[in-house]
Design an enzyme around this catalytic site. Structure first.
Site, PDB file in Angstrom:
ATOM      1  N   VAL A 126       0.847  -1.201   0.000  1.00 23.46           N
ATOM      2  CA  VAL A 126       0.000   0.000   0.000  1.00 23.46           C
ATOM      3  C   VAL A 126       0.881   1.250   0.000  1.00 23.46           C
ATOM      4  CG1 VAL A 126      -1.900  -1.212   1.155  1.00 23.46           C
ATOM      5  CG2 VAL A 126      -0.251   0.068   2.548  1.00 23.46           C
TER       6      VAL A 126
ATOM      7  N   HIS B 261      11.448  -5.868  -0.545  1.00 25.52           N
ATOM      8  CA  HIS B 261      11.419  -4.644  -1.357  1.00 25.52           C
ATOM      9  C   HIS B 261      11.696  -4.970  -2.825  1.00 25.52           C
ATOM     10  CE1 HIS B 261      13.666  -0.739  -2.593  1.00 25.52           C
ATOM     11  NE2 HIS B 261      12.401  -0.679  -2.949  1.00 25.52           N
TER      12      HIS B 261
END
Length: 741
Positions: free
Chosen positions: A414, A464
């Protein structure tokens, strides 16, 4: 005589079948044993009058992925030792003789007087493909997946066993240069069209086809050994040759900025070799190969892009004792561009994916992104409609959080906002399976602070991804202080499952990759504020070896996001934590001029509509510069150094801060994550090969002129005083190396 890596059988027709099949390995490699045994086989078959011909094939699924590069690394080590011991002449002679051994064996095949046929049953790359090129006939088994090629350039080398001489004697110079300088492998159809192979037959008929060619009177003479042989592109000093070589030289400069000695050597080998008889040409190739083997660029690229990459991909950082995991079902919360892309690459790898967003329309939009990516591939002929249907069938778009209840791994993607993330965690936690792992795809927010919102911090980790996810091969796995081994093992196994390379880093703001790359973009902004012409900033960055300039990269990241990160850093750490002049420039660009970067078609560059020309620097950018420097007075070398040093010194700080604990990960992470000059081997190899003393001196020189961002950390100063290197002081745990794939 029995051989370890080859099975040798002679049939009733006197044809010897040599099957290459190294015991205990899934892939054949050209290692010391293989080379010695092949040399003996060539001698024996050449001397035996009863032998009518030789067929060489593989007992594996593939033919071979090429040379074992750890063997070349060992050769470089012996060279260094001999250089110390016996001096340059003896060391050079040893390296020349050892490195051309394969070339001489392959030439012995070509001139053996016996017809040799290569029966290529699968992938054949590098030295293995060069072996087939030395055979008088090449036949391949039908297989749409088979690739043939010479990828050595990608690890700072070039084909040194005849590749630079045989390829341009088979195909035109233009095609030869493409194969040699790009290192891309070709399909069997392309190879056949180029005459790199003579025939393609069903797999069941492969060896028979090779033997039939010998029985049918196959000639034991290479075309270039025949009288009257004509080069496919005509002589070097012909009209066609003159159209090729001067233009080729210019293209080489444009593509490499002369940073890659191996690419320059390829140009020389082809240009000089095509003017000579084949034996003299092969000797020229061997001399250049010896020269390249001695280069820092080859040593750095072999270590990082081959050996280290392979070790990390094989699980060098995986916790011992955790059983292998396999993600069967994945939830991605946040179906925006990033989340949708993560969903797509996961579904492509065979994982069932649930894409969750705040409403059904947003979730559907995420799934539509996956469809648009694969539709694009279908248009380009790189995927089939059946692939699209299979991938899309694995993606479910929903606004219902209950869909995460049976997922093995949940990735939150998000908006980069603590409040939004905390709300997401509060919704998701009660619904998680007891053994599920929860990951955040945050790019800047520290994992430890996010984990505070999570009850079982042992199952919380950072994963990531880099944008665009479909193309970027790196995944940065971030450990919180309480992250458990199972969470780490799951994250690493999942990264390999989707075909990407993982690095493991400890938590800090910006982790590893963003800490370094933000230094690069910030240095571009510094130069802009100093009055360096924008075009010069971009060009010197590319000359230094970066794939794009810092202004272009800032546009790709999005200027509003860069400003947001700056403001968040300032809010957390105070006004001195950021450069206020840069903030002022970005406020002007984003808030006053409405220039957000590529995403809204205007940033430091103007972006035309798709298909309507190329991007160009915004003409009014100069008006935002406080002053303008005369480009003729600027030191281009220093500008190039600033870009590399500012990133490398930050990488050294991440080691001092214990963010990076394995040196390989800084090098691989910097090349795959943000394109740090690959010829250096990565940020820490750049320092190691320059020498820590020399690097620290350069830091101090730049610090005096430009400020504390160039200040070397204490660790680096201490290493310089002791004459240490990163790989010497922090040696990585080694895993047995395999062949180039």
């Amino acid at each position: 005589m029995a051989f370890k890596n080859f099975k040798v059988e002679t049939d009733a027709d006197g044809i010897v079948l040599v099957t290459w099949d190294i015991p205990g390995r899934s892939m054949n490699v050209l290692d010391e044993t293989t080379i010695a045994e092949l040399e003996e086989i060539v001698k024996q078959t050449s001397a035996d009058a009863a032998v009518k011909g030789v067929v060489v094939t593989s007992g594996k699924e593939a033919f071979s992925a090429g040379a074992d590069l750890s063997m070349l690394e060992g050769m470089h080590g012996r060279y260094t030792a001999l250089l110390k011991d016996k001096g340059e002449v003896a060391a050079n002679q040893m390296l020349f003789e050892e490195s051309r051994r394969m070339s001489l064996i392959f030439r012995a095949i070509e001139t053996s007087g016996k017809p040799w046929a290569a029966a290529i049953n699968g992938l054949a790359l590098g030295g293995a493909f060069e072996l087939t090129l030395a055979c008088h006939y090449r036949v391949a088994a039908q297989n749409p997946k088979t690739r043939l090629g010479l990828p050595e350039i990608k690890v700072g080398l070039f084909p040194g066993a005849g590749g630079t001489q045989r390829v341009p004697r088979i195909v035109s110079p233009q095609d030869a240069m493409q194969l040699l300088l790009k290192g891309e492998a070709v399909t069997l159809d392309k190879a056949k069209a180029l005459n790199l192979i003579h025939a393609v037959v069903p797999a069941a008929d492969l060896v028979k086809a090779a033997k039939d060619w010998i029985k049918g009177g196959g000639k034991a003479v290479a075309p270039w050994d025949e009288k009257g042989f004509k080069l496919p592109g005509g002589p070097v000093f012909s009209k066609a040759g003159m159209m090729m070589f001067p233009a080729g030289n210019a293209i080489y400069r444009r593509e490499t900025f002369d940073n890659y000695p191996a690419a320059r050597a390829v140009m020389k080998c082809v240009y000089e070799g095509l003017q000579l008889p084949i034996d003299a040409a092969l000797r020229v190739e061997s001399r250049y190969f010896t020269q390249i083997l001695r280069s820092n660029e080859a040593a750095a690229m072999i270590r990082s892009l081959f050996l280290s990459m392979q070790e990390l991909n094989k699980g060098a950082r995986r916790p011992q004792g955790v059983p292998p995991t396999k993600v069967k079902k994945l939830a991605v919360i946040g179906a925006g561009f990033m989340g949708a892309s993560v969903g797509y690459v996961s579904a492509r790898a065979g994982i069932n994916v649930v894409l969750i967003d705040r409403d059904q329309a947003s979730a559907d939009k995420g799934k539509a992104h996956a469809q648009s990516v694969i539709d694009d591939l279908i248009k380009k002929g790189r995927a089939k409609e059946a692939d699209r249907d299979a991938i899309l069938s694995r993606i479910t778009a929903t606004a219902d959080y209950n869909a995460i209840s049976d997922c093995d791994l949940v990735i939150e993607a998000v908006f980069e906002d603590r409040k939004v993330k905390a709300e997401t965690y509060a919704k998701a936690q009660p619904l998680l399976r007891s053994d599920a792992i929860f990951a955040s795809n945050t790019s800047t927010l520290p994992i430890n602070s996010l984990a505070e919102e999570f009850k079982d911090q042992g199952k919380f980790i950072g994963i990531h991804f880099f944008s665009p996810v479909e193309k970027m091969m790196l995944v940065e796995i971030i450990l919180g202080k309480n992250t458990g081994d199972v969470a780490l093992a799951t994250a690493l196994d999942y990264t390999r499952q989707i075909g990407k390379t993982p690095i493991v880093v400890n938590d800090s703001r910006g982790f590893f990759a963003n800490r370094c790359v933000l230094r690069f973009t910030a240095e571009g902004l510094e130069m802009l504020m100093e009055g360096v012409p924008p075009a010069m900033i971009e060009n010197t960055a590319k000359m230094a070896g970066m794939p794009v300039g810092p202004l272009s990269l800032s546009d790709e990241v999005a200027l509003d996001l860069v400003l947001k990160i700056m403001k968040a850093t300032e809010a957390d750490l105070g006004p001195n934590a950021i450069d206020q002049a840069q903030k002022k420039l970005l406020v002007e660009m984003v808030e006053k001029q409405g220039r957000f970067g590529r995403k809204n078609g205007k940033g430091f560059y103007d972006y035309p509509e798709k298909g309507k020309g190329q991007k160009s620097l915004w003409p009014s950018l100069g008006g935002l510069q406080p002053k303008h420097l005369d480009p003729d007075t600027l030191d281009v070398e220093e500008l190039k150094q600033r870009f590399l040093v500012v990133q490398a010194v930050e990488a050294a700080r991440t080691v001092e801060d214990h963010v990076i604990t394995d040196m390989r990960e800084a090098d691989i992470g910097s090349i795959l994550g943000f394109g740090f000059a690959p010829f250096t081997g990565g940020t820490l190899s750049y320092i190691d090969f320059m020498g820590t003393r020399k690097f620290v001196d350069l830091c101090h020189k730049l610090e005096t002129k430009y400020g504390s961002r160039f200040t070397p950390p204490k660790l680096l100063i201490e290493m310089a005083e002791r004459g240490e290197t990163f790989y010497g002081r922090f040696p990585p745990k080694k895993i047995a190396a395999q062949a180039a794939e």
